[in-house]
Design an enzyme around this catalytic site. Structure first.
Site, PDB file in Angstrom:
ATOM      1  N   ASN A  15       0.784  -1.243   0.000  1.00 22.44           N
ATOM      2  CA  ASN A  15       0.000   0.000   0.000  1.00 22.44           C
ATOM      3  C   ASN A  15       0.813   1.288   0.000  1.00 22.44           C
ATOM      4  O   ASN A  15       0.406   2.280  -0.589  1.00 22.44           O
ATOM      5  CB  ASN A  15      -1.027  -0.011   1.130  1.00 22.44           C
ATOM      6  CG  ASN A  15      -0.415  -0.144   2.499  1.00 22.44           C
ATOM      7  OD1 ASN A  15       0.708  -0.640   2.654  1.00 22.44           O
ATOM      8  ND2 ASN A  15      -1.133   0.297   3.508  1.00 22.44           N
TER       9      ASN A  15
ATOM     10  N   LYS B 184      12.583  -6.952   0.143  1.00 23.58           N
ATOM     11  CA  LYS B 184      11.568  -7.641  -0.650  1.00 23.58           C
ATOM     12  C   LYS B 184      10.271  -6.848  -0.623  1.00 23.58           C
ATOM     13  O   LYS B 184       9.572  -6.835   0.387  1.00 23.58           O
ATOM     14  CB  LYS B 184      11.319  -9.052  -0.100  1.00 23.58           C
ATOM     15  CG  LYS B 184      10.567  -9.897  -1.119  1.00 23.58           C
ATOM     16  CD  LYS B 184       9.789 -11.020  -0.501  1.00 23.58           C
ATOM     17  CE  LYS B 184       8.410 -10.609  -0.094  1.00 23.58           C
ATOM     18  NZ  LYS B 184       7.547 -10.144  -1.190  1.00 23.58           N
ATOM     19  N   PRO B 185       9.934  -6.174  -1.722  1.00 20.34           N
ATOM     20  CA  PRO B 185       8.651  -5.469  -1.765  1.00 20.34           C
ATOM     21  C   PRO B 185       7.514  -6.453  -2.021  1.00 20.34           C
ATOM     22  O   PRO B 185       7.757  -7.631  -2.293  1.00 20.34           O
ATOM     23  CB  PRO B 185       8.827  -4.507  -2.939  1.00 20.34           C
ATOM     24  CG  PRO B 185       9.855  -5.132  -3.818  1.00 20.34           C
ATOM     25  CD  PRO B 185      10.715  -6.036  -2.960  1.00 20.34           C
TER      26      PRO B 185
ATOM     27  N   THR C 284      -1.626  -8.959   9.620  1.00 28.38           N
ATOM     28  CA  THR C 284      -1.442  -9.662  10.894  1.00 28.38           C
ATOM     29  C   THR C 284      -1.250 -11.163  10.657  1.00 28.38           C
ATOM     30  O   THR C 284      -0.429 -11.798  11.317  1.00 28.38           O
ATOM     31  CB  THR C 284      -2.652  -9.380  11.812  1.00 28.38           C
ATOM     32  OG1 THR C 284      -2.640  -7.968  12.082  1.00 28.38           O
ATOM     33  CG2 THR C 284      -2.575 -10.141  13.112  1.00 28.38           C
TER      34      THR C 284
ATOM     35  N   LEU D 299      15.290 -17.544  16.677  1.00 28.84           N
ATOM     36  CA  LEU D 299      15.817 -16.536  17.612  1.00 28.84           C
ATOM     37  C   LEU D 299      16.394 -15.317  16.894  1.00 28.84           C
ATOM     38  O   LEU D 299      17.456 -14.812  17.242  1.00 28.84           O
ATOM     39  CB  LEU D 299      16.849 -17.165  18.554  1.00 28.84           C
ATOM     40  CG  LEU D 299      16.280 -18.284  19.443  1.00 28.84           C
ATOM     41  CD1 LEU D 299      17.367 -18.950  20.260  1.00 28.84           C
ATOM     42  CD2 LEU D 299      15.184 -17.743  20.350  1.00 28.84           C
TER      43      LEU D 299
ATOM     44  N   GLU E 278       5.166  -4.648  11.996  1.00 25.27           N
ATOM     45  CA  GLU E 278       4.186  -3.558  11.826  1.00 25.27           C
ATOM     46  C   GLU E 278       3.005  -4.172  11.088  1.00 25.27           C
ATOM     47  O   GLU E 278       3.109  -4.442   9.886  1.00 25.27           O
ATOM     48  CB  GLU E 278       4.775  -2.427  10.971  1.00 25.27           C
ATOM     49  CG  GLU E 278       6.041  -1.812  11.512  1.00 25.27           C
ATOM     50  CD  GLU E 278       5.775  -0.742  12.550  1.00 25.27           C
ATOM     51  OE1 GLU E 278       4.598  -0.391  12.763  1.00 25.27           O
ATOM     52  OE2 GLU E 278       6.740  -0.278  13.159  1.00 25.27           O
TER      53      GLU E 278
ATOM     54  N   CYS F  43      -3.159   1.150   6.667  1.00 24.14           N
ATOM     55  CA  CYS F  43      -3.211   0.427   7.942  1.00 24.14           C
ATOM     56  C   CYS F  43      -3.819   1.283   9.042  1.00 24.14           C
ATOM     57  O   CYS F  43      -4.381   0.770   9.990  1.00 24.14           O
ATOM     58  CB  CYS F  43      -1.813  -0.024   8.335  1.00 24.14           C
ATOM     59  SG  CYS F  43      -0.625   1.331   8.359  1.00 24.14           S
TER      60      CYS F  43
ATOM     61  N   GLU G 140     -10.113  -5.614   9.587  1.00 24.71           N
ATOM     62  CA  GLU G 140      -9.590  -4.576   8.706  1.00 24.71           C
ATOM     63  C   GLU G 140     -10.226  -4.753   7.321  1.00 24.71           C
ATOM     64  O   GLU G 140     -10.173  -5.848   6.753  1.00 24.71           O
ATOM     65  CB  GLU G 140      -8.078  -4.786   8.629  1.00 24.71           C
ATOM     66  CG  GLU G 140      -7.335  -3.776   7.838  1.00 24.71           C
ATOM     67  CD  GLU G 140      -5.818  -4.048   7.875  1.00 24.71           C
ATOM     68  OE1 GLU G 140      -5.409  -5.206   7.690  1.00 24.71           O
ATOM     69  OE2 GLU G 140      -5.074  -3.087   8.073  1.00 24.71           O
TER      70      GLU G 140
ATOM     71  N   GLY H 246       0.998  -5.574  16.101  1.00 22.52           N
ATOM     72  CA  GLY H 246       2.446  -5.758  16.144  1.00 22.52           C
ATOM     73  C   GLY H 246       3.110  -4.974  17.256  1.00 22.52           C
ATOM     74  O   GLY H 246       2.450  -4.442  18.146  1.00 22.52           O
TER      75      GLY H 246
ATOM     76  N   GLU I  62       8.390   2.429  13.927  1.00 23.36           N
ATOM     77  CA  GLU I  62       9.154   3.042  12.847  1.00 23.36           C
ATOM     78  C   GLU I  62       9.092   4.553  13.040  1.00 23.36           C
ATOM     79  O   GLU I  62       8.223   5.066  13.735  1.00 23.36           O
ATOM     80  CB  GLU I  62       8.578   2.630  11.482  1.00 23.36           C
ATOM     81  CG  GLU I  62       8.837   1.149  11.218  1.00 23.36           C
ATOM     82  CD  GLU I  62       8.583   0.693   9.792  1.00 23.36           C
ATOM     83  OE1 GLU I  62       7.833   1.369   9.070  1.00 23.36           O
ATOM     84  OE2 GLU I  62       9.132  -0.355   9.403  1.00 23.36           O
TER      85      GLU I  62
HETATM   86  P1  NAD Z   1       0.858  -9.086   3.282  1.00 24.41           P
HETATM   87  O1  NAD Z   1       0.965  -9.507   4.692  1.00 24.41           O
HETATM   88  O2  NAD Z   1       0.074  -9.904   2.352  1.00 24.41           O
HETATM   89  O3  NAD Z   1       2.327  -8.976   2.630  1.00 24.41           O
HETATM   90  C1  NAD Z   1       3.329  -8.173   3.199  1.00 24.41           C
HETATM   91  C2  NAD Z   1       4.672  -8.612   2.660  1.00 24.41           C
HETATM   92  O4  NAD Z   1       4.974  -9.913   3.188  1.00 24.41           O
HETATM   93  C3  NAD Z   1       4.736  -8.757   1.153  1.00 24.41           C
HETATM   94  O5  NAD Z   1       5.996  -8.354   0.707  1.00 24.41           O
HETATM   95  C4  NAD Z   1       4.536 -10.242   0.966  1.00 24.41           C
HETATM   96  O6  NAD Z   1       5.018 -10.744  -0.255  1.00 24.41           O
HETATM   97  C5  NAD Z   1       5.322 -10.790   2.134  1.00 24.41           C
HETATM   98  N1  NAD Z   1       4.962 -12.144   2.546  1.00 24.41           N
HETATM   99  C6  NAD Z   1       3.821 -12.822   2.306  1.00 24.41           C
HETATM  100  N2  NAD Z   1       3.852 -14.027   2.903  1.00 24.41           N
HETATM  101  C7  NAD Z   1       5.052 -14.116   3.514  1.00 24.41           C
HETATM  102  C8  NAD Z   1       5.666 -15.110   4.326  1.00 24.41           C
HETATM  103  N3  NAD Z   1       5.054 -16.255   4.597  1.00 24.41           N
HETATM  104  N4  NAD Z   1       6.898 -14.866   4.830  1.00 24.41           N
HETATM  105  C9  NAD Z   1       7.530 -13.688   4.587  1.00 24.41           C
HETATM  106  N5  NAD Z   1       6.991 -12.711   3.817  1.00 24.41           N
HETATM  107  C10 NAD Z   1       5.757 -12.912   3.301  1.00 24.41           C
HETATM  108  O7  NAD Z   1       0.346  -7.577   3.314  1.00 24.41           O
HETATM  109  P2  NAD Z   1      -0.116  -6.650   2.109  1.00 24.41           P
HETATM  110  O8  NAD Z   1      -1.413  -7.162   1.591  1.00 24.41           O
HETATM  111  O9  NAD Z   1       0.998  -6.421   1.161  1.00 24.41           O
HETATM  112  O10 NAD Z   1      -0.326  -5.267   2.880  1.00 24.41           O
HETATM  113  C11 NAD Z   1      -1.489  -4.944   3.558  1.00 24.41           C
HETATM  114  C12 NAD Z   1      -1.372  -5.213   5.036  1.00 24.41           C
HETATM  115  O11 NAD Z   1      -0.243  -4.520   5.581  1.00 24.41           O
HETATM  116  C13 NAD Z   1      -2.567  -4.708   5.818  1.00 24.41           C
HETATM  117  O12 NAD Z   1      -2.938  -5.658   6.781  1.00 24.41           O
HETATM  118  C14 NAD Z   1      -2.035  -3.432   6.470  1.00 24.41           C
HETATM  119  O13 NAD Z   1      -2.714  -3.062   7.642  1.00 24.41           O
HETATM  120  C15 NAD Z   1      -0.636  -3.811   6.748  1.00 24.41           C
HETATM  121  N6  NAD Z   1       0.164  -2.600   6.923  1.00 24.41           N
HETATM  122  C16 NAD Z   1       0.622  -2.285   8.173  1.00 24.41           C
HETATM  123  C17 NAD Z   1       1.338  -1.118   8.365  1.00 24.41           C
HETATM  124  C18 NAD Z   1       1.868  -0.725   9.716  1.00 24.41           C
HETATM  125  O14 NAD Z   1       2.689   0.168   9.792  1.00 24.41           O
HETATM  126  N7  NAD Z   1       1.449  -1.355  10.798  1.00 24.41           N
HETATM  127  C19 NAD Z   1       1.590  -0.259   7.290  1.00 24.41           C
HETATM  128  C20 NAD Z   1       1.092  -0.627   6.037  1.00 24.41           C
HETATM  129  C21 NAD Z   1       0.386  -1.797   5.855  1.00 24.41           C
END
Ligand code: NAD
Length: 492
Positions: free
Chosen positions: A156, A179-180, A234, A248, A254, A288, A386, A459, A463
């Site tokens: 996002n 990794k984006p 989450t 560990l 986040e 988020c 959410e 979380g 940041e």
């Molecule tokens: P997502 O959890 O689907 O993916 C986040 C990242 O994790 C991506 O790069 C994804 O490829 C990677 N990923 C997926 N599975 C993985 C695994 N098993 N191991 C390691 N990496 C893995 O989230 P999204 O759909 O990209 O983003 C939206 C979510 O992010 C929403 O829940 C939003 O609230 C949250 N978010 C939180 C914050 C914050 O600061 N707390 C900020 C922005 C977005």
């Protein structure tokens, strides 16, 4: 490939573009639902190469061995180059996220530059401290980098949420594999060359992309990755934390949010309504910290619904490349289907649709009308979870205590806010809201100097602000004998 797409199906490893062993995967443009290009599909072998490059760059101290001031100069140069490349970065950010271009220009790109500028200053202040002890010894602490950090970011806010990890990680002397999210690799692909131009040594920053979860898993479990900085949902955050915990490794998490925005009858309603609307439509609700749960004190409940009903439909929705657009498409067809299902379920359970409530067919893009739902049952998924779309749920409350209880009745705890003209109430309620950040008479006002992060299911990382460095450093104690007795264990 569509015109002007900057996407490339390679990986930035060791300061150069390398072909991905598994080729590329398609990246969609949410405004049209068409493929805009391909990004590199990293295999386990590619992830290993990226981590090895970062590890080598850490071990030979090409970055951590520089003084804080030298690192600071390079981070400042990165900030300057990000600003100089605003248009390219904003276009990249807008295309694959579907983010309105005006926001990409005025929020995302400057926000990313701010991160590097701010942590450039802190790179010069990585001080330890001298400890006063009864030992016949000189005791002090050092703040040291972890080593290779895996920086995993969501779709996002690709640029800001990458910068909010990369800048403090680099300031502290770590090296990084980034990794984006699979949907949104475009802006990250522009960073490697910017970093190199700024003087960041090769291998200190590496980029791996991939279509699914596997690339992230391989990074988290790689033995040469020392720490993980993760922003995402989450559900995935739990898996990442579980895996990192087993190994560990420190992990900053986040995660998702479900923020309540409390409107008291004493609020200035005209200002409050503007805040309410921007809190749930900003970034098309894929935010988020979206204020998607509105709680309104009963005397002004119907009045607020009426104002929202009249105003929300007028928020400009359309092509994200149009400078006047405020609401763009959702990031993918899957995301729109999720939003649609949650709204439909709420309506079937008795929710009143004040405005919106359906998808918008336009150019093949993933548009959804900004939606306000009232009178939902407390257990509706749209209230409990959410939504991550331009949807606002509205519930009434009578007393301040009831408002706080409703706001806190969620496992999430990222953000919360209240609209009131009563100063005492503002402080009292801010203290009682269970969230990492609370806004009073505003929403999503953020700055790199102010930490943000969640509690509970949102979380535990922080940041921005000096607090962010906690995730990227560890403390070492050094005790040096200054008299012969100090060589005796436990001497004091
Ligand atoms: P997502 O959890 O689907 O993916 C986040 C990242 O994790 C991506 O790069 C994804 O490829 C990677 N990923 C997926 N599975 C993985 C695994 N098993 N191991 C390691 N990496 C893995 O989230 P999204 O759909 O990209 O983003 C939206 C979510 O992010 C929403 O829940 C939003 O609230 C949250 N978010 C939180 C914050 C914050 O600061 N707390 C900020 C922005 C977005």
């Amino acid at each position: 490939m569509a015109e002007n797409s900057t996407l490339r199906s390679e990986l930035w490893i060791g300061g150069t573009w390398r072909p991905a062993t598994e080729g590329g995967y398609d990246v969609e443009e949410p405004a049209t639902g068409t493929v805009m290009g391909q990004a590199g599909s990293a295999s386990a072998e590619d992830v290993d190469a990226a981590v090895r490059a970062a590890h080598e760059a850490f071990i030979d101290r090409r970055w951590s061995g520089l003084s804080g001031r030298e690192r600071s100069r390079i981070l400042l140069k990165i900030a300057e180059l990000i600003r100089e490349n605003t248009e390219a970065l904003a276009q990249a950010e807008s295309r694959d996220v579907g983010k309105p271009i005006t926001f990409a220009r005025v929020v995302d790109v400057p926000g990313a530059a701010d991160q590097f500028e701010y942590f450039a200053a802190l790179a010069q202040q990585m001080d330890g401290s001298v400890r006063d002890t009864p030992l016949p010894a000189f005791a002090y602490t050092r703040r040291e980098p972890h080593g290779v950090v895996a920086a995993i970011s969501p779709f996002n806010f690709p640029l800001i949420l990458s910068a909010s990890k990369l800048a403090p990680a680099l300031a502290a002397g770590n090296t990084v594999v980034h990794k984006p999210a699979p949907q949104t690799p475009a802006s990250a692909q522009l960073l490697g060359e910017i970093f190199q131009q700024a003087g960041l040594p090769d291998g200190v920053y590496n980029l791996v992309t991939g279509p699914g979860a596997e690339t992230g898993r391989q990074l988290v479990t790689h033995t040469q990755v020392s720490a993980v900085a993760f922003t995402g949902s989450t559900v995935v955050g739990r898996e990442v934390a579980r895996t990192a915990g087993e190994l560990l490794k420190p992990v900053a998490a986040e995660l998702g949010g479900n923020a309540a925005n409390l409107v008291f009858a004493d609020a200035d309603l005209e200002t409050a309504v503007e805040t309410i609307i921007s809190a749930f439509v900003f970034n098309t609700g894929q935010f988020c910290m979206a204020g998607s749960r509105l709680l309104v004190q009963r005397p002004v409940y119907e009045q607020v619904l009426e104002i929202l009903g009249a105003a929300v439909g007028g928020v400009p929705l359309g092509d994200p490349s149009d400078e006047g657009t405020v609401i763009g498409p959702l990031v993918s067809g899957a995301q729109r289907e999720r939003v649609e299902r949650m709204v439909d379920d709420a309506v079937s359970a008795g929710a009143r649709v004040i405005t919106g409530g359906s998808r918008i067919e336009k150019d093949g893009g993933y548009y959804y009308a900004p939606t306000v739902l009232a009178d939902l049952p407390e257990d509706a998924e749209a209230v409990r979870e959410e939504i991550f779309g331009p949807v606002l749920t509205v519930q009434p409350f009578d007393t301040e205590a009831e408002a706080v209880a409703l706001a806190n009745s969620t496992p999430y705890g990222l953000a919360a806010g209240l609209q009131t003209s009563d100063l005492s109430r503002a402080h009292r309620v801010s203290e009682q809201l269970r969230a990492g950040i609370v806004w009073v008479n505003t929403w999503a006002t953020l700055d790199v100097a102010v930490p943000f992060g969640g509690v509970g299911a949102s979380g535990w990382g922080r940041e921005s602000g000096p607090e962010a460095l906690a995730s990227f450093t560890r403390t070492k104690s050094v005790i040096m004998a200054i008299s012969p007795e100090a060589s005796t264990p436990g001497a004091s």
